[in-house]
Design a protein around this motif. Structure first.
Motif, mmCIF file in Angstrom:
data_model
loop_
_atom_site.group_PDB
_atom_site.id
_atom_site.type_symbol
_atom_site.label_atom_id
_atom_site.label_comp_id
_atom_site.label_asym_id
_atom_site.label_seq_id
_atom_site.Cartn_x
_atom_site.Cartn_y
_atom_site.Cartn_z
ATOM 1 N N ASP A 196 26.977 118.314 78.157
ATOM 2 C CA ASP A 196 25.938 118.651 79.123
ATOM 3 C C ASP A 196 25.803 120.167 79.120
ATOM 4 O O ASP A 196 26.763 120.891 79.444
ATOM 5 N N THR A 203 20.775 119.607 79.909
ATOM 6 C CA THR A 203 20.431 118.553 78.970
ATOM 7 C C THR A 203 21.668 118.239 78.138
ATOM 8 O O THR A 203 22.558 119.084 77.988
ATOM 9 N N GLU A 204 21.738 117.042 77.602
ATOM 10 C CA GLU A 204 22.892 116.643 76.813
ATOM 11 C C GLU A 204 22.611 116.808 75.322
ATOM 12 O O GLU A 204 21.611 116.288 74.797
ATOM 13 N N ILE A 205 23.489 117.531 74.639
ATOM 14 C CA ILE A 205 23.396 117.719 73.196
ATOM 15 C C ILE A 205 24.805 117.623 72.614
ATOM 16 O O ILE A 205 25.727 118.261 73.146
ATOM 17 N N ASP A 206 24.964 116.863 71.555
ATOM 18 C CA ASP A 206 26.262 116.698 70.893
ATOM 19 C C ASP A 206 27.340 116.246 71.888
ATOM 20 O O ASP A 206 28.475 116.707 71.845
ATOM 21 N N ALA A 237 19.473 110.526 76.972
ATOM 22 C CA ALA A 237 20.372 111.642 76.700
ATOM 23 C C ALA A 237 19.615 112.923 76.385
ATOM 24 O O ALA A 237 20.116 114.020 76.601
ATOM 25 N N THR A 238 18.388 112.786 75.872
ATOM 26 C CA THR A 238 17.609 113.971 75.504
ATOM 27 C C THR A 238 16.820 114.553 76.679
ATOM 28 O O THR A 238 16.124 115.546 76.514
ATOM 29 N N GLU A 239 16.907 113.942 77.827
ATOM 30 C CA GLU A 239 16.149 114.384 78.994
ATOM 31 C C GLU A 239 16.559 115.796 79.402
ATOM 32 O O GLU A 239 17.743 116.142 79.404
ATOM 33 N N ILE A 240 15.577 116.621 79.752
ATOM 34 C CA ILE A 240 15.825 117.959 80.289
ATOM 35 C C ILE A 240 15.658 117.876 81.804
ATOM 36 O O ILE A 240 14.578 117.556 82.305
ATOM 37 N N GLU A 270 19.225 122.754 68.262
ATOM 38 C CA GLU A 270 18.648 121.527 68.806
ATOM 39 C C GLU A 270 17.997 121.782 70.158
ATOM 40 O O GLU A 270 16.926 121.228 70.457
ATOM 41 N N LEU A 271 18.602 122.636 70.982
ATOM 42 C CA LEU A 271 18.001 122.979 72.269
ATOM 43 C C LEU A 271 16.632 123.617 72.061
ATOM 44 O O LEU A 271 15.657 123.240 72.737
ATOM 45 N N ARG A 276 14.194 121.075 71.024
ATOM 46 C CA ARG A 276 13.863 120.216 72.150
ATOM 47 C C ARG A 276 12.883 120.910 73.099
ATOM 48 O O ARG A 276 12.068 120.248 73.758
#
Length: 377
Positions: free
Chosen positions: A81, A75-78, A2-5, A163-164, A167
């Protein structure tokens, strides 16, 4: 993970372009209502001309190619996407800078300011004041996924942005925003205390509330009175409209490019100087590129959440967690803004006293960003 950019590139299907052209060609036009100029809304003759240009003069592929020159990612956060631009400067010591767009805008708002920020030497600036630029698309706007539930606000978006930046490996950075971005940018400082070097907004901070009016000077009261006369204070109340029935209006904007075009023209007209049409202030192709992003991503409805997920309107308050700079101060009042934040930068002669500074005055905005962040680097 999920944290993949993930790298991202815009590639609108030709079928979508053909469909847009077909819908524009088959538009059912209303009669022009009696009344002077824009007194009944967008004039039919004006919109017909702009729609014809969108259909046969405007070249989406050319602008798509230009947008794709900016490195883009998702990227996926909270659970969302998130689409974002990440343009690194070649200059050593560049300060990371997070730019947040507003409504009715998109990441396209900053297309012309990225170059002056990342490569100031090529635009008459000091190379030591360069920035690495990050431009996310707010959830529900453009190529970011729409919120799946209610409960979003500027503070939640700011936590996603913090968070972005973490990251991306940025421990210290600046934030900037206008319109909705002016609410998000200070909240990033609240979400990441100690990491935000400074908060810069185009305006809105220090605007008097009803209880502040008796304390204004004559000059401040005159500035405020001028604002109360502007189109954006007296036109279509989009906050009330979208808070009450965003779903209802989204049917027309999603199905009819003419309805979508008319709505965008109406709001851009109201948000620019009172006697101007949008293309007198903003390049016509840039306006249509922003509109086309909304159209091709089907986000007219989903981008309404800052209004329908709110209970009312209030001016941005700033943040006590980081020093603040303002592109254009009046009719905001500095001493009112300083109740909530430390203001280091408050010019009153910057050009573009309207909603779309980054689009109309990218060089001036870049210079102002450099001037403010030079004080906090």
């Amino acid at each position: 993970m999920a944290t993949e950019i993930r790298p991202f590139s815009i590639d609108i299907a030709q079928a979508a372009l053909d469909d847009l052209g077909d819908r524009l060609a088959r538009a059912a036009w209303p009669r022009q209502l009696p009344g002077e100029g824009w007194s009944r809304g967008v004039p039919v003759a004006y919109l017909k001309d702009l729609a014809a240009y969108w259909r046969s003069g405007y070249d989406w592929r050319r602008h798509e190619k230009r947008l794709n020159t900016f490195p883009q990612f998702r990227t996926e956060i909270d659970g969302q996407d998130i689409h974002f631009l990440h343009v690194r400067s070649a200059e050593p010591g560049a300060l990371p800078l997070l730019l947040t767009h507003g409504w009715p805008n998109s990441f396209v708002e900053f297309a012309d300011v990225i170059g002056p920020l990342t490569d100031p030497a090529a635009h008459g600036g000091d190379p030591s004041q360069a920035f690495h630029v990050v431009v996310p698309s707010v959830p529900g706007f453009g190529f970011s996924a729409p919120p799946l539930a209610t409960g979003w606000d500027a503070a939640r978006v700011a936590r996603v942005w913090a968070e972005l930046m973490r990251r991306l490996g940025y421990d210290r950075y600046g934030t900037h925003g206008g319109d909705f971005g002016a609410y998000v940018a200070p909240e990033v400082a609240n979400a990441a205390p100690g990491r935000v070097a400074g908060v810069h907004i185009t305006g809105g901070i220090g605007f008097p509330a009803e209880e502040d009016l008796p304390s204004l000077t004559d000059a401040e009261r005159a500035d405020w009175a001028k604002v109360m006369e502007l189109d954006w204070m007296n036109g279509v109340d989009h906050h009330a409209l979208l808070r009450a029935a965003a779903q209802t209006f989204a049917y027309g904007w999603q199905d009819s490019p003419v309805a979508a075009l008319a709505w965008m023209v109406q709001k851009f007209k109201e948000f620019t100087p009172i006697d101007a049409t949008p293309e007198q202030v903003i390049d016509r192709d840039l306006f249509l590129t922003n509109l086309s992003v909304y159209w091709f991503t089907g986000t007219f409805g989903s981008s309404s959440w800052p209004m329908y997920d709110s209970t009312g309107f209030g001016w941005p308050a700033g943040s006590a967690a980081a020093p603040t700079g303002v592109y254009s101060g009046p009719p905001g009042v500095r001493r009112l803004a300083e109740r909530h934040t430390t203001v280091l930068h408050w010019p009153d002669t910057t050009p573009g006293d309207h909603h779309f500074v980054a689009m109309a005055h990218p060089g001036d905005l870049a210079r102002d960003l450099r001037a403010f962040f030079a004080k906090v680097r």
